[in-house]
Design a protein around this motif. Structure first.
Motif, mmCIF file in Angstrom:
data_model
loop_
_atom_site.group_PDB
_atom_site.id
_atom_site.type_symbol
_atom_site.label_atom_id
_atom_site.label_comp_id
_atom_site.label_asym_id
_atom_site.label_seq_id
_atom_site.Cartn_x
_atom_site.Cartn_y
_atom_site.Cartn_z
ATOM 1 N N ALA A 83 10.884 -67.562 -46.288
ATOM 2 C CA ALA A 83 11.301 -66.459 -47.166
ATOM 3 C C ALA A 83 10.468 -66.500 -48.435
ATOM 4 N N LEU A 84 9.810 -65.405 -48.737
ATOM 5 C CA LEU A 84 9.016 -65.305 -49.953
ATOM 6 C C LEU A 84 9.807 -64.537 -50.996
ATOM 7 N N LEU A 85 10.146 -65.220 -52.105
ATOM 8 C CA LEU A 85 10.848 -64.543 -53.191
ATOM 9 C C LEU A 85 9.798 -64.125 -54.218
ATOM 10 N N VAL A 86 9.619 -62.853 -54.360
ATOM 11 C CA VAL A 86 8.523 -62.370 -55.204
ATOM 12 C C VAL A 86 9.065 -61.803 -56.521
ATOM 13 N N TYR A 87 8.426 -62.171 -57.618
ATOM 14 C CA TYR A 87 8.714 -61.508 -58.895
ATOM 15 C C TYR A 87 7.397 -61.106 -59.529
ATOM 16 N N ASP A 88 7.522 -60.321 -60.583
ATOM 17 C CA ASP A 88 6.351 -59.805 -61.285
ATOM 18 C C ASP A 88 6.238 -60.585 -62.598
ATOM 19 N N ILE A 89 5.110 -61.285 -62.801
ATOM 20 C CA ILE A 89 5.030 -62.143 -63.991
ATOM 21 C C ILE A 89 5.033 -61.334 -65.282
ATOM 22 N N ALA A 109 20.295 -66.347 -44.498
ATOM 23 C CA ALA A 109 19.273 -66.897 -43.619
ATOM 24 C C ALA A 109 19.694 -68.277 -43.122
ATOM 25 N N ASN A 110 18.777 -68.904 -42.392
ATOM 26 C CA ASN A 110 19.007 -70.224 -41.847
ATOM 27 C C ASN A 110 18.958 -71.271 -42.972
ATOM 28 N N PRO A 111 19.797 -72.330 -42.907
ATOM 29 C CA PRO A 111 19.757 -73.324 -43.989
ATOM 30 C C PRO A 111 18.415 -74.046 -44.112
ATOM 31 N N HIS A 112 17.647 -74.090 -43.025
ATOM 32 C CA HIS A 112 16.367 -74.795 -43.087
ATOM 33 C C HIS A 112 15.210 -73.890 -43.504
ATOM 34 N N THR A 113 15.501 -72.627 -43.738
ATOM 35 C CA THR A 113 14.441 -71.684 -44.085
ATOM 36 C C THR A 113 13.582 -72.204 -45.241
ATOM 37 N N THR A 114 12.284 -72.132 -45.058
ATOM 38 C CA THR A 114 11.360 -72.522 -46.122
ATOM 39 C C THR A 114 11.303 -71.401 -47.161
ATOM 40 N N ILE A 115 11.745 -71.722 -48.373
ATOM 41 C CA ILE A 115 11.771 -70.694 -49.411
ATOM 42 C C ILE A 115 10.603 -70.923 -50.372
ATOM 43 N N VAL A 116 9.914 -69.852 -50.693
ATOM 44 C CA VAL A 116 8.732 -69.942 -51.534
ATOM 45 C C VAL A 116 8.877 -68.959 -52.698
ATOM 46 N N LEU A 117 8.604 -69.448 -53.898
ATOM 47 C CA LEU A 117 8.660 -68.577 -55.068
ATOM 48 C C LEU A 117 7.254 -68.059 -55.357
ATOM 49 N N VAL A 118 7.139 -66.751 -55.496
ATOM 50 C CA VAL A 118 5.831 -66.152 -55.688
ATOM 51 C C VAL A 118 5.831 -65.302 -56.954
ATOM 52 N N GLY A 119 4.985 -65.665 -57.914
ATOM 53 C CA GLY A 119 4.832 -64.841 -59.115
ATOM 54 C C GLY A 119 3.620 -63.939 -58.929
ATOM 55 N N ASN A 120 3.856 -62.684 -58.721
ATOM 56 C CA ASN A 120 2.747 -61.777 -58.385
ATOM 57 C C ASN A 120 2.170 -61.126 -59.648
ATOM 58 N N LYS A 121 1.041 -60.501 -59.483
ATOM 59 C CA LYS A 121 0.307 -59.783 -60.530
ATOM 60 C C LYS A 121 -0.363 -60.747 -61.526
ATOM 61 N N SER A 122 -0.874 -61.868 -61.033
ATOM 62 C CA SER A 122 -1.516 -62.831 -61.923
ATOM 63 C C SER A 122 -2.854 -62.323 -62.440
ATOM 64 N N ASP A 123 -3.340 -61.208 -61.894
ATOM 65 C CA ASP A 123 -4.595 -60.640 -62.396
ATOM 66 C C ASP A 123 -4.418 -59.962 -63.750
ATOM 67 N N ALA A 146 10.763 -75.056 -52.152
ATOM 68 C CA ALA A 146 9.698 -75.948 -51.705
ATOM 69 C C ALA A 146 8.368 -75.673 -52.400
ATOM 70 N N LEU A 147 8.035 -74.422 -52.577
ATOM 71 C CA LEU A 147 6.699 -74.080 -53.047
ATOM 72 C C LEU A 147 6.769 -73.033 -54.140
ATOM 73 N N PHE A 148 5.794 -73.111 -55.053
ATOM 74 C CA PHE A 148 5.660 -72.042 -56.036
ATOM 75 C C PHE A 148 4.177 -71.734 -56.221
ATOM 76 N N LEU A 149 3.844 -70.464 -56.195
ATOM 77 C CA LEU A 149 2.454 -70.057 -56.384
ATOM 78 C C LEU A 149 2.418 -68.768 -57.180
ATOM 79 N N GLU A 150 1.375 -68.628 -57.980
ATOM 80 C CA GLU A 150 1.144 -67.332 -58.610
ATOM 81 C C GLU A 150 0.025 -66.631 -57.847
#
Lengths: 207, 477
Positions: A83-89, A109-123, A146-150
């Motif tokens: 699951a990708l959780l997206v926000y706008d920085i 969702a499933n308890p084992h679902t890999t959740i990723v935080l995504v900060g979009n619009k880093s440009d 688990a993960l965070f990326l911009e």
């Protein structure tokens, strides 16, 4: 190329206008349209990637962020391996709503679902930034994400990484047995995997 | 004398009205009820009584029918549409910010929005609400408006009319048909819908700066206007029971599922390396309800097209509506209605709204007696003649009423109503789906109001023949 070892289901959620559909289109089609089109309900795209020499077919469900579609989109959460959780920085509200989206995903969702935080619009220019990456990182840690990326769907920065790293994380869970291939986990074996599995079991004797 | 029962308060209100109005209301003449501005006003007055005679019977603003919003405070637009004050207030702010990118699409932080909603709930005059400093963007006002529309117990496009809309849209001359359908909508719904569509058209005209087109606006507004949320929730609720009992909806789902599989197989689809489409659904991973959900998505795209069409043609809609209304207005039975507009504090308002009058001051809230001379609608003096003892709503307990009249009488009245309703529907050459009627009933914290309106057959044959619980007693004569 219809041979693959696994199908993995992803969902992308987040506030309206944060760039969910743009991320998906950048990943699947490698193009960017300054988003003026809204998603109705759900749309989806697929792409093949390889992780650890395995062909993986990603099946990505892109949901509408409009609140009025919420109850429709929630029914697609089930059986998502990623699951990708997206926000706008550049919009703080969209980051503040991440906790709501996270709760939604955890509930449906499933308890084992890999959740990723995504900060979009880093440009965007640094002056427009309203959420620092440190803060988002802290939030991810505190909430067991688990993960965070911009990323930037516009410049394609980190887009590939987000989807691939999520797949790697899911693949790790498959290997460790946390995920089994069934409908609720969001992972299915592809035709190749099925046949190679049977080869492995049959071929065990001859090696 | 007419007794109106409000199920959510458990109180009967007693009104004395002039004969011709009484005949009209008691016979359930829905057409004249929904098209006569005077009757509409009477209706609003009743709502007004409900809202102000007693604090405990006060209805909330969010989650109550449009008429409740109008009863709290109403505005008449420059095009002559009566709309709830809260909507007017939202558009006052929105119209100041037409050039903000992502107008209507983006959202504000929900705690701040909740706070704003709470303020509107507490304050009767929406134009006296001073937003907190945290309300920094116009997105809170669009959010508030969307929330108001979403929480309406009956969608802005009423459920009973939704099929008619879709049918009209699929004909060869959609505009004409849609005009007709819109004309047949309940007055308050029609007013608000047309106002909303026109305001959106106004926003879209700034599309080069706010990046919103009629198509994108339609995607946002369509599910809000038809409450697609409610439809999908119904489906989710019905899903668990699908497994245990073989119902028709289960069969429908499996048929769809297998039909889907067959179609997929026969077309011999090959997944391309990358595809982006709602149509190519890999069915085996998904449950039947997902297929049903896709139907909802498909239906909502139909609505999106329909709304886009309505937005771009919204000015034509109003034109014909006023033309169609004209014969109604010369009806000799009633005094002229909707006459002079009191433009009391127009300076405080945005250019598109003129205020009728202020009824919603703090002082009146405390006293149950209503000062008729100060009522919201300019035609109030006419109403004074119609309502003779409007200031003293008589509270009668359910037990009392049961003793006063035999049950059979209101059963007959209800049957009579229903016959008339069906006749009216047949005249329009289309019969609404029975299922839709049932969901409408499930909605109803405001059955009494719907009934006063002569809403489309809320009573199915079943409820008439078997048992009518006290809460179903709506109008008692």
């Amino acid at each position: 190329m219809s041979s693959y070892n696994y199908i993995i289901k992803y969902i992308i959620v987040g506030d309206s206008g944060v760039g969910k559909s743009c991320l998906l289109i950048q990943f699947t089609d490698k193009r960017f349209n300054a988003g003026r089109e809204l998603t109705i309900g759900v749309e989806f795209g697929t792409r093949f990637i390889s992780v650890d020499d395995k062909q993986i077919k990603l099946q990505i469900w892109d949901t509408a962020g409009q609140e009025s579609f919420r109850s429709i989109t929630q029914s697609y959460y089930r059986g998502a391996a990623g699951a990708l959780l997206v926000y706008d920085i550049s919009r703080r509200e969209s980051f503040e709503h991440i906790s709501t989206w996270l709760a939604d995903v955890r509930r449906h969702a499933n308890p084992h679902t890999t959740i990723v935080l995504v900060g979009n619009k880093s440009d965007l220019d640094e002056s427009k930034r309203q959420v620092t990456s440190e803060e988002a990182e802290r939030f991810a840690k505190e909430n067991g994400i688990a993960l965070f990326l911009e990323t930037s769907a516009k410049s394609a920065s980190n887009v590939e990484e987000v989807f691939v790293k999520t797949a790697e994380n899911v693949y790790e869970k498959i290997k460790s047995g946390e995920f089994t291939s069934n409908e609720t986990s969001g992972i299915r074996l592809g035709p190749v995997q099925k046949s190679s599995l049977s080869e492995e079991t049959q071929g065990g004797a001859c090696c | 004398m007419i007794l109106v029962y409000f199920p959510n308060t458990g109180i009967f209100y007693q009104f004395t009205v002039k004969k011709q109005v009484k005949t009209c209301i008691s016979s359930g003449d829905s057409l004249s009820l929904s098209t006569s501005p005077l009757l509409f006003q009477i209706y609003i007055q009743i709502l007004y009584l409900m809202t102000y005679s007693d604090q405990t019977t006060r209805l909330p603003l969010f989650g109550s029918p449009i008429v409740t919003g109008i009863a709290r405070s109403s505005y008449i637009t420059e095009t002559g549409l009566i709309i709830p004050g809260v909507v007017a207030r939202c558009f006052q702010e929105i119209n100041k910010n037409l050039k903000v990118e992502g107008l209507f699409r983006r959202s504000g932080a929900s705690p701040v929005l909740n706070q704003l909603q709470e303020q509107f709930e507490r304050c009767d005059d929406p134009f006296k609400v001073i937003p907190a400093p945290s309300v920094t963007t116009v997105h809170y006002w669009t959010g508030l408006l969307k929330r108001y529309l979403q929480l309406l117990p009956e969608p802005l496009i009423p459920q009973s009319h939704q099929i008619l809309f879709l049918e009209a849209f699929n004909t060869e001359r959609p505009l004409e048909k849609l005009q007709e359908v819109i004309y047949n909508m309940p007055l308050e719904h029609r007013n608000l819908l047309i106002y909303l569509l026109q305001s959106i058209l106004n926003m879209v005209e700034h599309g080069d700066t706010n990046q919103m087109t009629a198509a994108t606006m339609a995607i946002i507004v369509a599910p809000t206007c038809i409450h697609i949320d409610a439809v999908s929730q119904l489906m989710q609720q019905s899903t668990p029971s699908l497994k245990s009992t073989p119902t028709t909806s289960w069969q429908k789902a499996t048929n769809r599922l297998f039909g889907f599989a067959k179609r997929k197989r026969s077309s011999g689809i090959n997944q391309s390396l990358s595809s982006l489409s709602t149509r190519s659904v890999p069915f085996p991973l998904y449950q039947p309800q997902h297929i049903l959900q896709l139907d909802i998505v498909k239906q909502s795209s139909q609505w999106t097209l329909l709304l886009e069409y309505l937005i771009t043609n919204s000015f034509l809609l109003l034109k014909t509506t006023t033309q169609a209304k004209a014969p109604e207005r010369v009806s000799p039975q009633y005094p002229r209605s909707l006459p002079v507009i009191h433009n009391i504090s127009s300076s405080a308002l945005s250019s598109s709204h003129s205020r009728l009058s202020s009824v919603t001051s703090e002082g009146k809230k405390s006293s149950p007696a209503i000062d008729i001379t100060n009522l919201e609608f300019p035609a109030s003096r006419d109403l004074l003649n119609i309502f003779q003892d409007v200031c003293t709503p008589v509270c009668i307990t359910e037990a009392n009423v049961a003793a006063v009249e035999p049950r059979q009488k209101y059963v007959n009245t209800l049957k009579h109503w229903r016959a008339r309703e069906e006749q009216a529907i047949l005249q329009r050459h289309s019969i609404p789906d029975k299922n839709q009627v049932i969901t409408m009933e499930a909605n109803g914290n405001t059955k009494a109001m719907l009934h006063l309106w002569g809403k489309k057959s809320l009573f199915t044959e079943q409820t008439l023949e078997t048992n009518i619980p006290p809460s179903h007693l709506q109008l008692y004569q």
